[in-house]
Design a protein around this motif. Structure first.
Motif, PDB file in Angstrom:
ATOM      1  N   LEU A 231       0.849  -1.188   0.000  1.00  0.00           N
ATOM      2  CA  LEU A 231       0.000   0.000   0.000  1.00  0.00           C
ATOM      3  C   LEU A 231       0.884   1.237   0.000  1.00  0.00           C
ATOM      4  CD1 LEU A 231      -2.421  -1.054   2.896  1.00  0.00           C
ATOM      5  CD2 LEU A 231      -2.641  -1.621   0.472  1.00  0.00           C
ATOM      6  N   THR A 232       0.566   2.214  -0.858  1.00  0.00           N
ATOM      7  CA  THR A 232       1.317   3.461  -0.917  1.00  0.00           C
ATOM      8  C   THR A 232       0.387   4.636  -0.640  1.00  0.00           C
ATOM      9  OG1 THR A 232       2.852   2.542  -2.544  1.00  0.00           O
ATOM     10  CG2 THR A 232       2.785   4.941  -2.340  1.00  0.00           C
TER      11      THR A 232
ATOM     12  N   ILE B  92       5.039  13.712   1.751  1.00  0.00           N
ATOM     13  CA  ILE B  92       5.528  12.592   2.544  1.00  0.00           C
ATOM     14  C   ILE B  92       4.907  11.319   1.967  1.00  0.00           C
ATOM     15  CG2 ILE B  92       5.694  11.590   4.851  1.00  0.00           C
ATOM     16  CD1 ILE B  92       5.064  14.442   5.919  1.00  0.00           C
ATOM     17  N   THR B  93       5.735  10.344   1.653  1.00  0.00           N
ATOM     18  CA  THR B  93       5.259   9.090   1.072  1.00  0.00           C
ATOM     19  C   THR B  93       5.481   7.961   2.062  1.00  0.00           C
ATOM     20  OG1 THR B  93       5.761   9.855  -1.164  1.00  0.00           O
ATOM     21  CG2 THR B  93       5.477   7.485  -0.853  1.00  0.00           C
ATOM     22  N   LEU B  94       4.426   7.203   2.319  1.00  0.00           N
ATOM     23  CA  LEU B  94       4.487   6.053   3.216  1.00  0.00           C
ATOM     24  C   LEU B  94       4.121   4.803   2.431  1.00  0.00           C
ATOM     25  CD1 LEU B  94       2.807   8.556   4.872  1.00  0.00           C
ATOM     26  CD2 LEU B  94       3.536   7.090   6.757  1.00  0.00           C
ATOM     27  N   VAL B  95       4.951   3.774   2.524  1.00  0.00           N
ATOM     28  CA  VAL B  95       4.725   2.507   1.832  1.00  0.00           C
ATOM     29  C   VAL B  95       4.682   1.394   2.873  1.00  0.00           C
ATOM     30  CG1 VAL B  95       5.568   0.885   0.105  1.00  0.00           C
ATOM     31  CG2 VAL B  95       5.900   3.359  -0.228  1.00  0.00           C
ATOM     32  N   PHE B  96       3.625   0.588   2.826  1.00  0.00           N
ATOM     33  CA  PHE B  96       3.422  -0.501   3.784  1.00  0.00           C
ATOM     34  C   PHE B  96       3.352  -1.827   3.030  1.00  0.00           C
ATOM     35  CE2 PHE B  96       1.613   3.304   5.577  1.00  0.00           C
ATOM     36  CZ  PHE B  96       1.988   3.281   6.903  1.00  0.00           C
TER      37      PHE B  96
ATOM     38  N   PHE C 121       7.434  -0.997   6.762  1.00  0.00           N
ATOM     39  CA  PHE C 121       7.054   0.286   6.181  1.00  0.00           C
ATOM     40  C   PHE C 121       8.257   1.194   5.996  1.00  0.00           C
ATOM     41  CE2 PHE C 121       6.491   0.951  10.780  1.00  0.00           C
ATOM     42  CZ  PHE C 121       7.169   2.138  10.988  1.00  0.00           C
ATOM     43  N   THR C 122       8.132   2.114   5.018  1.00  0.00           N
ATOM     44  CA  THR C 122       9.137   3.141   4.780  1.00  0.00           C
ATOM     45  C   THR C 122       8.447   4.494   4.713  1.00  0.00           C
ATOM     46  OG1 THR C 122       8.997   2.951   2.367  1.00  0.00           O
ATOM     47  CG2 THR C 122      10.622   1.562   3.489  1.00  0.00           C
TER      48      THR C 122
ATOM     49  N   TRP D 282       8.907  -1.525  11.321  1.00  0.00           N
ATOM     50  CA  TRP D 282       8.108  -2.729  11.132  1.00  0.00           C
ATOM     51  C   TRP D 282       7.184  -2.952  12.324  1.00  0.00           C
ATOM     52  CZ3 TRP D 282       8.682  -6.522  14.834  1.00  0.00           C
ATOM     53  CH2 TRP D 282       9.851  -6.458  15.624  1.00  0.00           C
ATOM     54  N   MET D 283       6.155  -3.772  12.076  1.00  0.00           N
ATOM     55  CA  MET D 283       5.190  -4.157  13.097  1.00  0.00           C
ATOM     56  C   MET D 283       4.703  -5.553  12.762  1.00  0.00           C
ATOM     57  SD  MET D 283       1.648  -4.552  13.537  1.00  0.00           S
ATOM     58  CE  MET D 283       0.818  -3.552  12.306  1.00  0.00           C
TER      59      MET D 283
END
Length: 278
Positions: free
Chosen positions: A103-104, A122-126, A144-145, A270-271
């Motif tokens: 997911l982005t 801000i970009t979050l990738v999961f 995630f990043t 991470w989680m």
């Protein structure tokens, strides 16, 4: 009793629909997805647009029972006085396989006092991956990043909120913090003290300047993360609430990090959610 009607309407068709919808929306944003591995099933709903039950309405089926009600992400940053926000506005969905998706999300911010026309994105990738360890145990890993286009420094707070319901019930959960404050152990015992199931909720990430945790009875923690306005901005969780229960458990982890301007910086964390039944 809260949420009883919604929480126990587990319809197999919803799982099938989530899988088909995600396949047909490859490359586009979707509002739900389902991961499968053996008999284990993990579903997240309302992940782009909030809906009934809130963002991240979750189901984690292990051993024929659902052990989760909600798991989702909140954030805030230093660009606007907007307080805390639930993550939404998904930009891209990638189906890697039955067990895994990516997911982005993009958060666009304009800085007060900044140069006209410049925005900070801000970009979050999961990356979500489900693994069935045995017929009685399964784990969801989330890597995630976080990156930024770096017009100015960004300080971001990211929160994962977890509403586990061991053995499919909304009450009776107990919890404690273990492993140097990086794992929440949630469990439920029957009246005779026999363990009905447990979840290991763990978080990490060395790139962040600080991390914190919190455990609280529903709905206190979610209400705190939902508050708007700069005065209600959450910069850390309370590092409190353990031991907990029996009761209606919720918990969370927090990551705080800095993305400096004019530097190619990526924050990684991470989680994981590891469910085991007897």
């Amino acid at each position: 009793m809260r949420r009883v009607t919604l929480k126990h309407l587990r319809i197999a068709g919803l799982v099938v629909f989530g899988w088909l919808a995600s396949r047909s929306s490859q490359g586009q944003g979707v509002n739900s997805f389902t991961l499968t591995d053996g008999a284990a099933i993990f579903t997240l709903r309302n992940i782009t647009v909030p809906g009934p039950g809130g963002s991240g309405r979750a189901s984690f089926m292990v051993g024929g029972k659902d052990h989760m009600y909600q798991n989702w992400w909140w954030y805030n940053d230093n660009s606007l006085s907007s307080g805390n926000s639930r993550l939404g506005g998904q930009k891209k969905f990638q189906r890697i396989g039955p067990q895994e998706v990516r997911l982005t999300y993009s958060i666009i911010r304009e800085y007060r006092g900044g140069r006209d026309g410049l925005y900070n994105t801000i970009t979050l990738v999961f990356d979500y991956k489900l693994t069935e360890i045995s017929a009685k145990r399964a784990r969801v890993d989330v890597d995630f990043t976080i990156t930024s286009n770096r017009f100015r420094d960004v300080v971001i707070n990211l929160f994962n909120y977890n509403d586990a319901e061991i053995d499919g019930t909304a009450s009776g959960d107990e919890a404690d913090i273990t492993r140097t404050n990086t794992r929440q152990l949630i469990w439920e015992d029957d009246m005779a003290g026999v363990r009905l199931g447990e979840m290991r909720y763990t978080a990490g990430g060395a790139d962040f300047t600080s991390r914190s945790w919190e455990i609280a009875a529903y709905p206190g923690l979610r209400d705190k993360l939902d508050k708007k306005g700069e005065d209600n901005r959450v910069n850390a969780l309370a590092n409190s609430g353990a031991p907990f229960g029996p009761g209606d458990y919720t918990g969370g982890f927090h990551w705080r990090g800095r993305l400096p301007s004019n530097a190619a910086t990526t924050l990684t964390g991470w989680m994981s959610l590891d469910v085991k039944i007897p």
